[in-house]
Design a protein around this motif. Sequence first.
Motif, PDB file in Angstrom:
ATOM      1  N   GLY A   1      30.931  37.141  45.084  1.00 12.98           N
ATOM      2  CA  GLY A   1      29.902  38.155  45.250  1.00 12.98           C
ATOM      3  C   GLY A   1      30.410  39.531  44.860  1.00 12.98           C
ATOM      4  O   GLY A   1      31.583  39.865  45.094  1.00 12.98           O
TER       5      GLY A   1
ATOM      6  N   THR B   1      22.869  46.620  44.895  1.00 14.28           N
ATOM      7  CA  THR B   1      22.534  45.241  44.524  1.00 14.28           C
ATOM      8  C   THR B   1      23.730  44.342  44.806  1.00 14.28           C
ATOM      9  O   THR B   1      24.858  44.648  44.378  1.00 14.28           O
TER      10      THR B   1
ATOM     11  N   LYS C   1      23.136  32.451  39.035  1.00 13.20           N
ATOM     12  CA  LYS C   1      23.248  33.864  39.398  1.00 13.20           C
ATOM     13  C   LYS C   1      22.079  34.228  40.304  1.00 13.20           C
ATOM     14  O   LYS C   1      20.924  33.934  39.990  1.00 13.20           O
TER      15      LYS C   1
ATOM     16  N   ASN D   1      27.377  34.745  42.562  1.00 11.86           N
ATOM     17  CA  ASN D   1      27.624  33.753  41.519  1.00 11.86           C
ATOM     18  C   ASN D   1      27.967  32.418  42.174  1.00 11.86           C
ATOM     19  O   ASN D   1      28.958  32.303  42.908  1.00 11.86           O
TER      20      ASN D   1
ATOM     21  N   TYR E   1      26.833  46.324  43.256  1.00 11.93           N
ATOM     22  CA  TYR E   1      26.609  47.312  42.196  1.00 11.93           C
ATOM     23  C   TYR E   1      25.718  48.427  42.751  1.00 11.93           C
ATOM     24  O   TYR E   1      24.869  48.183  43.624  1.00 11.93           O
TER      25      TYR E   1
ATOM     26  N   ILE F   1      20.534  37.566  42.946  1.00 10.85           N
ATOM     27  CA  ILE F   1      20.707  38.970  43.347  1.00 10.85           C
ATOM     28  C   ILE F   1      19.788  39.292  44.507  1.00 10.85           C
ATOM     29  O   ILE F   1      18.745  38.668  44.701  1.00 10.85           O
ATOM     30  N   GLU F   2      20.202  40.295  45.290  1.00 16.02           N
ATOM     31  CA  GLU F   2      19.402  40.759  46.427  1.00 16.02           C
ATOM     32  C   GLU F   2      19.713  42.254  46.632  1.00 16.02           C
ATOM     33  O   GLU F   2      20.870  42.686  46.548  1.00 16.02           O
ATOM     34  N   LYS F   3      18.654  43.064  46.888  1.00 19.82           N
ATOM     35  CA  LYS F   3      18.820  44.489  47.155  1.00 19.82           C
ATOM     36  C   LYS F   3      19.364  44.732  48.563  1.00 19.82           C
ATOM     37  O   LYS F   3      19.016  44.010  49.500  1.00 19.82           O
TER      38      LYS F   3
ATOM     39  N   LYS G   1      25.184  40.821  43.897  1.00 18.85           N
ATOM     40  CA  LYS G   1      25.060  39.744  42.918  1.00 18.85           C
ATOM     41  C   LYS G   1      25.959  38.598  43.348  1.00 18.85           C
ATOM     42  O   LYS G   1      27.162  38.766  43.547  1.00 18.85           O
TER      43      LYS G   1
END
Length: 526
Positions: A468, A508, A517, A512, A471, A519-521, A510
């Motif tokens: 993880g 964000t 892939k 893997n 970003y 993603i979550e805010k 991310k």
Amino acid sequence: GWTVTLYNHLGFIVDVTQTDASGYYLFEEVYPANYYIGLTLQDEFVPTRPDQGGSDFLDNDLNNSNGFGTTSLFNLDDDEYGKDLGVYECAQIGELVWFDYEENDIKDPFENGINGMKVELYKLGAFGWTLHSYEYTGHKPNTGSDDGYFKFCVAPGRYYLRFVNPPETLVAVRPNRGNEALDSDVTNRFGSGTTDDFTVISGEEKCDIGAGYYPMGSIGDYIWMDDNDNGMRDSGEQGLEGVVVNAYNTIGVHVASTVSDAHGNYMIDYLGKDEYYLEVEPPLGMELSVANAGDDTLDSDIDNSNGPNTSKVYQVNPGDHISNVDIGLVFGALPLEWKDIWGENRDNHNYIEWTVTSEINVSHYNVEVSNEETNFEWMTIGSLPFSETTNIENVYNYADYQSRKGAYVAYRVKQIDLNGRYSYSKIVTINNANNGNVKPVFSIYPNPAVDQIKVNIELPQLVDNLSGHIYDQNGKLIHSNILSKHQVDPGKYTFDVSINALPSGVYTLKLNLDDVKMIEKIVVLK
């Protein structure tokens, strides 16, 4: 060219005539009196149903009142042109019952027929299936030594056959194993000794129905009181009378039952060529002894392979007696009682729940699965320890997050006690709605967060590499490898991640999961 005879009321012949090319016949110069008519039936022809419809000039008047192929007595005092005679070509049904010397479920040229067997023919009518006719097998006409022959000549309709009294110690061979004219057709569709149903039309020959027989198989032998609970039949230990033993085939169909005699001996006989397992019904207050403890001629063989109180599967061939399938019993409370087990698909996993009571001496529970990926063999996928509570009943559950293939997946639970004994729950089958297409689930809590978040992940299959990264809003990497795991098994996981060093803002995360892939805010508040 059909012969029609006019009889008086005493049965004496008055006149004989022949039908013309159109089927018409006529008796002339007949004195007024009481008469009946007879038709000489040609081979494979029988009268059709009499008195059907409302017109006596259109229906059949042959009703067999004065013998087969005759009409009722009628009074003639004037010309009578309404005596019509209807026939049809019957359908033929037959024709062989044989002894399968080769035990290959096929009629071989040198194998003999079996005479004297009753063959019943059932027909479907307005009131369901009823016995229509019967015959006994015998010598086939106009042959040298062909035995086991039978044949019916019937009206069009839907029928099945029942073979009633095979010779003692013989059982039906396995049906539908080859050429239709040579194999056996006894499927037990409508009960023991019956065939599937079939439909015939006028003039049809359905003479490929056969019934083959060979010597029965059997399973036994001894049920005893295992006084020292060592799983072995020791000197002085007595046989048990009145214990019920059931036999099932491998698809779980009950085949036969028996009860042990005064000496503890039992035998389940009249078994056909197939695979079977046994189930014993322990008397009240008794349980099974330890299985497979030593010499197979002396130990107990009920090892719960196919569910509680069952044996392994045995292949029984014609004439075989599978001996030394012995059953030891002891006094004592059962480790537990299975109350219920059920399961369902819950989007990204299969859920199994079971309820038990009387958990005496229980160590743990293993959850097992069977589907096409395991070649339908049982495989252990999880284990739950015994939960010591004050509840009368205990409820356990297991969530299977593994992505499994197939329309249905079967589960069972194996209970293992502290002495190594075990029993099985019933099998629960779950409609596998996802059929191997379950995707990982990923969520964050709390969100917004201040200094720490919990990352919840549900994996439907093994993940070789999990990582993880965080970003900022501009796509700049802020933290790398906040999660770094290898060889993560299917299941549900929660990871604590510190965000204490992050200033307020929107970020964000991310994730893997091998090639996947996600993603979550994240909203960070300070």
